[in-house]
Design an enzyme around this catalytic site. Structure first.
Site, PDB file in Angstrom:
ATOM      1  N   ALA A  14       0.804  -1.228   0.000  1.00 39.15           N
ATOM      2  CA  ALA A  14       0.000   0.000   0.000  1.00 39.15           C
ATOM      3  C   ALA A  14       0.833   1.272   0.000  1.00 39.15           C
ATOM      4  O   ALA A  14       0.727   2.105  -0.912  1.00 39.15           O
ATOM      5  CB  ALA A  14      -0.949  -0.020   1.198  1.00 39.15           C
ATOM      6  N   CYS A  48      -6.230  -6.655   4.494  1.00 41.35           N
ATOM      7  CA  CYS A  48      -7.430  -6.669   5.344  1.00 41.35           C
ATOM      8  C   CYS A  48      -8.486  -7.638   4.811  1.00 41.35           C
ATOM      9  O   CYS A  48      -9.362  -8.078   5.563  1.00 41.35           O
ATOM     10  CB  CYS A  48      -8.023  -5.270   5.443  1.00 41.35           C
ATOM     11  SG  CYS A  48      -6.907  -4.049   6.172  1.00 41.35           S
ATOM     12  N   VAL A  85      15.658  -6.309  -0.175  1.00 43.98           N
ATOM     13  CA  VAL A  85      16.695  -5.343   0.177  1.00 43.98           C
ATOM     14  C   VAL A  85      17.343  -5.813   1.473  1.00 43.98           C
ATOM     15  O   VAL A  85      16.661  -6.033   2.475  1.00 43.98           O
ATOM     16  CB  VAL A  85      16.113  -3.928   0.330  1.00 43.98           C
ATOM     17  CG1 VAL A  85      17.187  -2.961   0.822  1.00 43.98           C
ATOM     18  CG2 VAL A  85      15.540  -3.440  -1.000  1.00 43.98           C
ATOM     19  N   ASP A 293       2.935   0.426   7.683  1.00 45.36           N
ATOM     20  CA  ASP A 293       2.964  -0.263   8.964  1.00 45.36           C
ATOM     21  C   ASP A 293       4.324  -0.256   9.640  1.00 45.36           C
ATOM     22  O   ASP A 293       4.475  -0.824  10.723  1.00 45.36           O
ATOM     23  CB  ASP A 293       2.516  -1.721   8.779  1.00 45.36           C
ATOM     24  CG  ASP A 293       1.037  -1.839   8.450  1.00 45.36           C
ATOM     25  OD1 ASP A 293       0.343  -0.808   8.441  1.00 45.36           O
ATOM     26  OD2 ASP A 293       0.581  -2.974   8.190  1.00 45.36           O
ATOM     27  N   ASN A 315      -2.035   3.932   2.770  1.00 42.90           N
ATOM     28  CA  ASN A 315      -2.317   4.544   1.474  1.00 42.90           C
ATOM     29  C   ASN A 315      -2.170   6.059   1.522  1.00 42.90           C
ATOM     30  O   ASN A 315      -1.650   6.671   0.578  1.00 42.90           O
ATOM     31  CB  ASN A 315      -3.732   4.160   1.027  1.00 42.90           C
ATOM     32  CG  ASN A 315      -3.784   2.784   0.398  1.00 42.90           C
ATOM     33  OD1 ASN A 315      -3.409   2.611  -0.746  1.00 42.90           O
ATOM     34  ND2 ASN A 315      -4.232   1.787   1.162  1.00 42.90           N
TER      35      ASN A 315
END
Length: 468
Positions: A14, A48, A85, A293, A315
């Site tokens: 997101a 979700c 990464v 998050d 978002n």
């Protein structure tokens, strides 16, 4: 025209892809090169929605995907899937990556950046218990996780499921198992489910879960995941007893995935989440941004940083970052902590502070709880609804609202979320001009009834404090 700049994004969900997409809309490829790295197999999806996919309410996995890697690439974003990464070098302004499908590790590479976006998300809590890594024990954080769980349900004849933890994910996954006809036990170490509510409101959720056939055991801390002769999960042990399980889902919450950021020396808050300014720029950095998050956010009610991992925030963070990297200006002012969930036919919502949180930040408050109905009492299918409201002593400023009820209860929390954001008092809320018709609400909406009772409690408290 200046030299082409390079934007590197770590994380393809997101926040990361919202940032990349917004920046691309603002700046052409010959001005801004955008490369995004995602270690999973999916991008831009609704985590979700995973419980509803597992439960069969959403038919196909792809319905949860907002934009595929191919769609991002067609829009001018170089998206590298299954690429992790492994290091951030702030001095050299580059990141090191490795191809997860390359077994010999020969594909490690360095990539330079002018703007770095860290959107590494969160990881499910997985306590170091005996058997916790056994086959059949699942976290549910990504589409990969959801697919692995569904594969297990389809490969084995699952009759018993145990969900460890009764937070949002826990109760939603319990509902998913119910939909599949699987007997489910929820184990929660706290005195009530849903620690995002005060215990008295959590007790209402507990009662409803048991009433819907979900065995809900509180005060039950898990001590071991039991395994069979094949090494796979066969049950869960607590001090209260053992519970059979063909599958176990961990719903213990998440922690920010900030190992890369910590190793790079970037600032972290009490929860381990990255600290940013209002523009979502990592504090102390000119060209490093973070969202989703993996960050802490400003709680507008308490004035403190909190860790509240929600897709709605992610978002918005991405939009803010993308606009700023793209040459515009935007800020993310903070949140009031609004969330809504459901278990079977029970809707659960909260916004603002709980009693314990208000005490923690030193706020004095009054708390009231009312019982009302979702529609006019005489209208068919009017269902009970409980609303709890916290207001600051003396000022009457709204501090928090919790709602538990049936159809029509959950989204009423949005009234309170707007009132909290506006800094309204409970007295002011009583005068709100809300929509009314018998199919939708009593004449006095339950939120207004709670506000009226809270305003009365504030006034009574003031009289007693003044000796009146």
């Amino acid at each position: 025209m200046g030299a082409k700049q390079r934007m590197v994004v770590i994380g393809g969900d997101a926040a990361g892809m919202s940032a990349a997409s917004r920046a691309r809309r603002m700046r052409a490829p010959d001005e801004l090169e955008i490369t995004a790295f995602e270690r999973g197999r999916f991008t831009s999806y609704s985590a979700c929605g995973i419980p509803y996919w597992v439960g069969g309410e959403v038919d196909e996995r792809d319905q949860l995907i907002a934009r595929t890697p191919e769609e991002h690439r067609r829009r001018g974003i170089d998206l590298r899937m299954r690429t992790e990464v492994t290091e951030i070098d702030l001095d050299r302004q580059c990141v090191r990556t490795r191809d997860l499908d390359d077994e010999d590790g020969a594909q490690e590479r360095w990539h330079g950046f002018d703007h770095l976006v860290i959107a590494t998300g969160a990881r499910p809590l997985r306590p170091p218990l005996p058997g916790i890594d056994a086959p059949g024990v699942h976290g549910v954080q990504s589409l990969d996780d959801g697919q692995e769980l569904l594969d297990r349900l389809e490969e084995r004849r699952v009759r018993h499921a145990v969900v460890v933890g009764a937070g949002y994910i826990g109760v939603e996954m319990a509902e998913a198992f119910c939909h599949r006809g699987i007997h489910v036990t929820v184990l929660e170490r706290a005195e009530q489910p849903m620690n995002t509510l005060d215990p008295d409101m959590g007790a209402l959720v507990h009662e409803a879960m048991n009433g819907n056939g979900i065995e809900t055991v509180t005060g039950a801390e898990v001590t071991e995941v039991l395994t069979g002769t094949d090494g796979a999960v066969r049950g869960v042990a607590t001090a209260k007893g053992e519970y059979p399980a063909d599958v176990v889902v961990l719903g213990l919450g998440v922690r920010p995935e900030t190992g890369l950021a910590r190793d790079a020396g970037l600032p972290l808050g009490e929860s381990g989440g990255l600290l940013t300014d209002l523009a979502m720029r990592v504090r102390g950095q000119e060209n490093v941004w973070a969202g989703g998050d993996c960050v802490e956010v400003l709680d507008l009610v308490s004035g403190r940083e909190r860790y509240i991992p929600l897709g709605t925030h992610a978002n918005k963070h991405g939009q803010v970052i993308g606009r700023n990297v793209g040459g515009g200006f935007a800020t993310f002012p903070g949140v009031v902590g609004t969330a809504v969930s459901r278990v079977c036919d029970l809707e659960i919502a909260r916004t603002g502070l709980l009693e314990a949180q208000a005490r923690e930040v030193g706020l004095q408050y009054v708390a009231v709880t009312i019982r009302s109905t979702s529609r006019a009492g005489y209208y068919p299918r009017a269902a009970p609804m409980h609303v709890k409201m916290l207001a600051e002593r003396r000022t009457g400023r709204l501090l928090g609202v919790q709602i538990v009820g049936r159809e029509g209860a959950g989204k009423r929390v949005d009234i309170a979320a707007v009132a909290l954001t506006a800094g309204m008092t409970v007295e002011q809320i009583t005068a709100l001009d809300l929509g009314y018709a018998p199919p939708f609400s009593p004449v006095w909406d339950p939120v207004l009834v709670a506000a009226r009772k809270a305003a009365g409690a504030v006034a009574e408290d003031a009289r007693e404090a003044d000796g009146g």
